[in-house]
Design a protein around this motif. Structure first.
Motif, PDB file in Angstrom:
ATOM      1  N   PRO A 248       0.953  -1.069  -0.134  1.00 61.31           N
ATOM      2  CA  PRO A 248       0.171   0.009  -0.149  1.00 61.31           C
ATOM      3  C   PRO A 248       0.885   1.507   0.186  1.00 61.31           C
ATOM      4  CG  PRO A 248      -0.912  -1.552   1.558  1.00 61.31           C
ATOM      5  CD  PRO A 248       0.369  -2.136   1.065  1.00 61.31           C
ATOM      6  N   GLY A 249       0.479   2.181  -0.787  1.00 60.79           N
ATOM      7  CA  GLY A 249       1.179   3.495  -0.998  1.00 60.79           C
ATOM      8  C   GLY A 249       2.412   3.367  -2.151  1.00 60.79           C
ATOM      9  N   GLU A 250       2.296   2.290  -2.716  1.00 63.43           N
ATOM     10  CA  GLU A 250       3.331   2.292  -3.648  1.00 63.43           C
ATOM     11  C   GLU A 250       2.905   2.198  -5.228  1.00 63.43           C
ATOM     12  OE1 GLU A 250       7.052  -0.307  -1.474  1.00 63.43           O
ATOM     13  OE2 GLU A 250       5.447  -1.353  -2.686  1.00 63.43           O
ATOM     14  N   MET A 251       3.565   2.516  -6.119  1.00 54.75           N
ATOM     15  CA  MET A 251       3.082   2.462  -7.650  1.00 54.75           C
ATOM     16  C   MET A 251       4.297   1.823  -8.345  1.00 54.75           C
ATOM     17  SD  MET A 251       3.089   6.576  -8.703  1.00 54.75           S
ATOM     18  CE  MET A 251       2.329   6.086 -10.315  1.00 54.75           C
ATOM     19  N   ALA A 252       3.854   1.159  -9.470  1.00 58.58           N
ATOM     20  CA  ALA A 252       4.856   0.578 -10.410  1.00 58.58           C
ATOM     21  C   ALA A 252       4.339   0.925 -11.791  1.00 58.58           C
ATOM     22  CB  ALA A 252       4.807  -0.817 -10.316  1.00 58.58           C
ATOM     23  N   ASN A 253       5.585   1.178 -12.656  1.00 55.64           N
ATOM     24  CA  ASN A 253       5.399   1.337 -13.964  1.00 55.64           C
ATOM     25  C   ASN A 253       6.005   0.386 -14.908  1.00 55.64           C
ATOM     26  OD1 ASN A 253       4.379   3.960 -13.938  1.00 55.64           O
ATOM     27  ND2 ASN A 253       6.248   4.591 -12.950  1.00 55.64           N
TER      28      ASN A 253
END
Length: 349
Positions: A248-253
């Motif tokens: 939670p609170g993370e993002m990936a590309n």
């Protein structure tokens, strides 16, 4: 179209037509351009032309047959003129009125609704449910076009919010050991928890597997990568080379052929601002923001005169006219805008 019409217009523009013919064209043009904007009916138009000609033209008896032939040809020509003027008005629409460009509204298209390439326009999810219950559908495909957004509840209770210019496909019933949907565009998911049956979102670049969680997927075909942002729960991401877990609170590309999936903190990105009614442009280039505006308002931007792709900071409500949004952006004194036909030109200030 018959070659006679371009020659006629050329003579008209070069002032080479006889006065009576030129007057008739002028009168016809005036009547046509002040008529309602609808496609001309050729038969009706021809009759109207004949009526005008018989009333306005009184041929001399000695040349009656010649004049009748002449004006019969003119009648055919004027039918062509009316049609051409209509086509010109379609090809050259009125300049864009920014104040009248409203934000996206709840709407979607149910594609292949009866397996005969039919499409049904939807305005709320209860309408969708009624159609699905009364049709023999195995797979449901929904498109939220540009200028629209739509939220739905999947068969397992999962809630999905579709952003503009987005498409989702899912089965009428989730059978087997997993729940799988396919996404093109952007959507926010609140997945119903089923420990024994993972929920999988397939995009063109990756698969996203969850049990029960809240996350956002941005997978527009025009973007080089997919952006996945996790708000609650846990998410497993995998492409053909690697697998990564998100917290939670993370993002990936994710890029399709990437050997590594980079992970960053969401920070002030606010990936679900669109779902909550805002444009978030914290540290976002104006070019990316214009892509969002183009989808949300169903308009076209011209950035060829934007020499420096600057980054802006702040939030703007998505529930107002396009003119107000552009005025707020230009108040930063970094950019200015103008319209040209149906396009919006963005320039550096």
């Amino acid at each position: 179209m018959n070659k006679i019409f371009p020659r006629l217009f050329k003579k008209y523009n070069q002032n080479q037509l006889p006065p009576k013919e030129r007057d008739l064209i002028d009168h016809w043009y005036h009547d046509t351009t002040h008529a309602p904007a609808s496609a001309p009916n050729e038969i009706k138009t021809q009759r109207e032309v004949w009526s005008k000609l018989l009333l306005e033209i009184q041929p001399q008896p000695k040349v009656r047959k010649l004049l009748l032939w002449h004006w019969a040809a003119a009648a055919v020509i004027f039918v062509g003129i009316a049609t051409t003027l209509y086509l010109v008005s379609v090809d050259n629409p009125k300049p864009l009125d920014l104040a009248s460009v409203a934000p996206a509204h709840p709407q979607a298209i149910l594609v292949n609704a009866d397996n005969r390439d039919a499409e049904i326009l939807l305005t709320d999810k209860s309408q969708l449910q009624g159609i699905v219950n009364n049709k023999e559908l195995d797979t449901i495909e929904l498109l939220a076009p540009k200028g629209a957004s739509f939220d739905i509840t999947l068969p397992d209770g999962t809630i999905v919010y579709l952003n503009s210019d987005s498409r989702i496909r899912y089965p009428k019933k989730f059978n087997g050991t997993q729940r799988q949907v396919t996404l093109e565009g952007e959507a926010y998911f609140e997945v119903a928890h089923q420990k024994e049956k993972p929920f999988i979102v397939r995009t063109d670049k990756a698969n996203i597997t969850v049990l029960g969680t809240k996350f956002n997927v941005r997978a527009y075909a025009s973007n080089e990568d997919n952006s996945i942002s996790l708000l609650e729960g846990s998410v497993k991401l995998h492409n053909q080379f690697t697998t990564t877990l998100l917290k939670p609170g993370e993002m990936a590309n994710i890029q399709k052929d990437a050997q590594v999936i980079p992970i960053t903190n969401i920070g002030d990105e606010d990936p679900v601002a669109w779902k909550n009614g805002y444009f978030n442009f914290n540290n976002k280039p104006i070019s990316e923001l214009c892509e969002e505006l183009a989808r949300w308002y169903n308009v076209q931007f011209d950035l060829t005169l934007l020499k420096k792709d600057i980054k802006l900071h702040g939030t703007i409500s998505r529930h107002q006219s396009l003119l107000k949004v552009l005025e707020q952006l230009s108040s930063t004194e970094e950019i200015k805008f103008e319209t040209s036909g149906q396009q919006i030109i963005i320039k550096n200030n």
